[in-house]
Structure formats: structure tokens, C-alpha cells
Design an enzyme around this catalytic site. Structure first.
Site, short mmCIF file in Angstrom:
data_model
loop_
_atom_site.label_atom_id
_atom_site.label_comp_id
_atom_site.label_asym_id
_atom_site.label_seq_id
_atom_site.Cartn_x
_atom_site.Cartn_y
_atom_site.Cartn_z
CE1 TYR A 142 15.55 -22.80 -0.39
CE2 TYR A 142 17.04 -24.55 0.20
CZ TYR A 142 16.75 -23.21 0.14
OH TYR A 142 17.64 -22.29 0.61
CE LYS A 193 10.93 -12.24 9.95
NZ LYS A 193 11.76 -11.28 10.69
CG ASP A 225 14.85 -11.16 12.08
OD1 ASP A 225 14.50 -12.14 12.77
OD2 ASP A 225 14.21 -10.10 12.04
CG ASP A 253 26.58 -22.07 3.36
OD1 ASP A 253 26.61 -23.26 3.74
OD2 ASP A 253 26.70 -21.74 2.17
#
Ligand code: NAD
Length: 362
Positions: A142, A193, A225, A253
Site C-alpha cells: 500500500y 505467502k 490462502d 474484514d
């Protein structure tokens, strides 16, 4: 007696309605002689833009820098969506995180027994759920440079971003996570990951090294995942999860929806000295603003997190949480958590019930 100097930023939409209830709870606790509190309000988001042409006015930022902690409502006003990105209400929260170096985002996700039926998952999968997600908030893809959209030689456009984490940034959030796990079930799951991304391979190495300093905390690792899948399959396996900015954005979320009630979940964003910004996870809910319909409990629970994390007032934080449990057990509900045989109340009545429950419990 502790003296709390707080900045209160109600913001937009339902923000002023819900922060007023959290402020009433804090004022009542001060009246009970638990602590002293000074509260100063300032506009932010759309309210900031209307007041002085910027979502994070200088005076609001200065107030936040001076305060010990910040109670934040919500920002967002669809009527201002035409503004350039840097002037939109939502930029205020990004600006505050950056200016105050609030790198650690804590989101507790728990199910109150009365609300287990509100989840989209089966009650037996979620009942008793109590997990804490720690998301790194100021780094990762970000914020990484370079980023942009460029035109290739053949005229095709290509978008690119940079995922980047320094060792020191990983270690910093790791320490917060290990310390948090120590205060709970002593289990920490680090999400990455590492099988595909170098950045998160470093993440795993740093977390593993750090784990040697916390032998009392059981550290495990999981690919993101799989974590997304496990949160739906068996969320109760987790105690504390720690992850980077982007994975944390998505997983937190997802996890919040396990509870089925956006109006119940608080959050904290902390700097290295536990100065923090405390806010409900939901937005400004323009569809119900000004109608006395919003659930103030996420904001009231954010105030409890503030007492716990910024001021070490554990007993007072517990008192708020007990009061919230009591009003739910008494069957009170705002529209978002309505259920069979509940007593429907508005924002103000819900806040007043928490204040009353506080009296009974004191
Ligand atoms: P939202 O969270 O505001 O609302 C989603 C739905 O949940 C709406 O139906 C709303 O009525 C309901 N809801 C939210 N909070 C509630 C509460 N306390 N009690 C009862 N019902 C509640 O999300 P949205 O509608 O996508 O966004 C509205 C605005 O909020 C947008 O401008 C968005 O950018 C902004 N936003 C701000 C923040 C923040 O301030 N941190 C976070 C998310 C969204």
C-alpha cells in the site's frame, strides 16, 4: 488518579451519534471517580472539509498529536466523492495513521452468546469465537515505491506496485503480536505467502527468530490462502493472528463478518508507545445517519480498548465490556443485531443502557 487527555473526532454520518454515547460512558466513569478525563472535539473527514477545506485540518491533527489517545467515529460522505482523492473524507484516516505512526492495528473478533445466530456460519462453528487479528498498518504494497501505471513500448498499459517490508518493520509488529498473545491464549499464527513472495519469506524468517525470545508463546505459520479458508472452516483454532497490511486488510474484514454484526466490532491502531486511535470498524452509514438507529456498541467497546491499551486501566475496560454483555443479555438490540424476542432500541437508549449497566456493576 490517572488523567486522560482525549481527542474526540466524531466525523461524518452516524459518527457524531455513536461517539456521543462512548463519551457519555467515559464521562460517567470519570464521575464515578475511576479516572479524570479531558475531552476535546475536532472536525474530521467531510466535517473537516466543510469546516476548513481539508479532511484532516491542521488544528485537528495538532489536537491529535497533543492528546494521549483519539476516539474516532467514522468518516465518509458520498456527496463529496467527486472531490480529488486527497480531499475525500477517507483520506483523514490514512493521514492520521501516517502522521502518528500508528503501525499496529488490533481487531478483536468475538461473538456474544446472544448474537451467535446473526453469523452467516453455523452457530456451533462460531459460538465462543474470540480471536485477535493484528495487521501491520503503515507498510507493504500500500505504501511501497515505485508504483504507477506506465505505457509499454507496444502501447499497452501496465500497472505496478511494490511489496516491501524492512526487517525492523516486521519485528516491530511481531513484538506487539507476541506481547498480545502473552496476555491471551499464548498462541500466535503468523500469516504469509512465503512459498511465492520474497517479502513474506523475510516476514517468516523474522517472526521465527523473534519467536525464540518468546518461548512461552506457541508460534505457527500459515499461508494466507489457507488462512482465508480456515477462518471459515474452523475459526476457533486461532488465538492471535499477525500479518502484513494487505493480507490483514482482507482477512480482518473476512473475520469481522463471522460475527454477523458490523456494529459490534471495535479496533485500535497503536504507535510504538501505545498511543492509539480507537474506532469502530464500520463506516459512516449514511443510510441511517441522523435517525437514532446506529448501534453505538462498537464505539463504546473501542473506548474500552482505549482504557486497556493506552492507559492500562484493565479493570475499567473490563467494566465497560461487562456492561455491554449485560445489555445484550437483557435483550436490548439496535436494528443491526435485532433477533427474536429482543427489545428494539435506538442509539441513545442503547448508550444509556450501557451507562446504567455500568452503575449496577460498580
Ligand atoms: P458502512 O460500514 O458505513 O455501512 C455498511 C452497512 O452497515 C450500512 O447498511 C450501514 O447502515 C450498516 N452499519 C454500519 N455501521 C452500523 C452501525 N453502527 N449500526 C447499524 N448499522 C450499521 O459502509 P459503506 O456504506 O460501504 O460506507 C459508507 C461510508 O463510510 C463511505 O463513505 C465509506 O468510504 C466510509 N467508510 C469509512 C470508514 C472509516 O471511517 N474508518 C470505514 C469504512 C467505510
Amino acid at each position: 488518579m490517572k488523567e486522560l487527555c482525549l481527542a474526540v473526532l466524531p466525523g461524518d454520518g452516524i459518527g457524531p451519534e455513536i461517539t456521543a454515547q462512548a463519551v457519555a460512558v467515559l464521562r460517567r466513569m470519570a464521575d464515578q471517580g475511576r479516572f479524570r478525563v479531558t475531552l476535546e472535539e475536532a472536525p474530521v473527514g467531510g466535517a473537516g472539509y466543510h469546516a476548513s477545506g481539508h479532511p484532516l485540518p491542521q488544528a485537528t491533527l495538532a489536537l491529535c498529536q497533543k492528546a494521549d489517545a483519539i476516539l474516532f467515529g467514522a468518516v465518509g460522505d458520498f456527496a463529496l466523492d467527486h472531490l480529488p482523492r486527497e480531499l475525500r473524507p477517507e483520506q483523514a484516516i490514512l493521514g492520521l495513521r501516517k502522521a502518528l505512526n500508528l503501525f499496529a492495528n488490533l481487531r478483536p473478533v468475538m461473538i456474544y452468546p446472544e448474537l451467535a445466530g446473526a453469523s452467516s456460519l453455523k452457530p456451533e462453528v462460531v459460538s465462543g469465537l474470540d480471536l485477535l487479528i493484528l495487521r501491520e498498518l503503515t507498510g507493504d504494497i500500500y505504501f511501497g515505491q515505485p508504483r504507477g501505471i506506465r505505457v509499454l513500448e507496444n502501447g499497452e498499459r501496465e500497472g505496478f506496485d511494490t511489496m516491501v517490508y524492512r526487517e525492523s518493520e516486521i519485528e516491530r509488529i511481531g513484538r506487539v503480536a507476541f506481547e498480545a498473545a502473552r496476555k491471551r491464549g499464548r498462541r500466535l499464527c503468523s500469516i504469509d505467502k512465503a512459498n511465492v513472495l520474497e517479502t513474506t519469506q523475510l516476514w517468516r524468517e523474522v517472526m521465527t527468530d523473534l519467536g525464540k525470545s518468546y518461548p512461552d508463546v506457541a508460534l505457527s505459520h500459515m499461508y494466507v490462502d489457507n488462512a482465508a479458508m480456515q477462518l471459515l472452516k474452523n475459526p476457533k483454532q486461532f488465538d492471535v493472528m499477525v500479518t502484513g497490511n494487505m493480507f490483514g486488510d482482507i482477512l480482518s474484514d473476512e473475520a469481522s463478518m463471522l460475527t454477523g454484526s458490523i456494529g459490534m466490532l471495535p479496533s485500535a491502531s497503536l504507535d510504538a508507545n501505545n498511543k492509539g486511535l480507537y474506532e469502530p470498524i464500520h463506516g459512516s452509514a449514511p443510510d441511517i445517519a441522523g435517525q437514532d438507529k446506529a448501534n453505538p456498541l462498537a464505539t463504546i467497546l473501542s473506548a474500552a480498548m482505549m482504557l486497556r491499551f493506552s492507559f492500562g486501566l484493565l479493570e475499567d475496560a473490563n467494566a465497560i465490556e461487562r456492561a455491554v454483555r449485560k445489555v445484550l443479555a437483557d435483550g436490548l438490540a439496535t436494528g443491526d443485531i435485532a433477533r427474536d424476542r429482543c427489545q428494539m432500541v435506538g442509539t441513545r437508549q442503547m448508550g444509556a443502557a450501557v451507562v446504567a449497566a455500568l452503575e449496577e456493576g460498580s
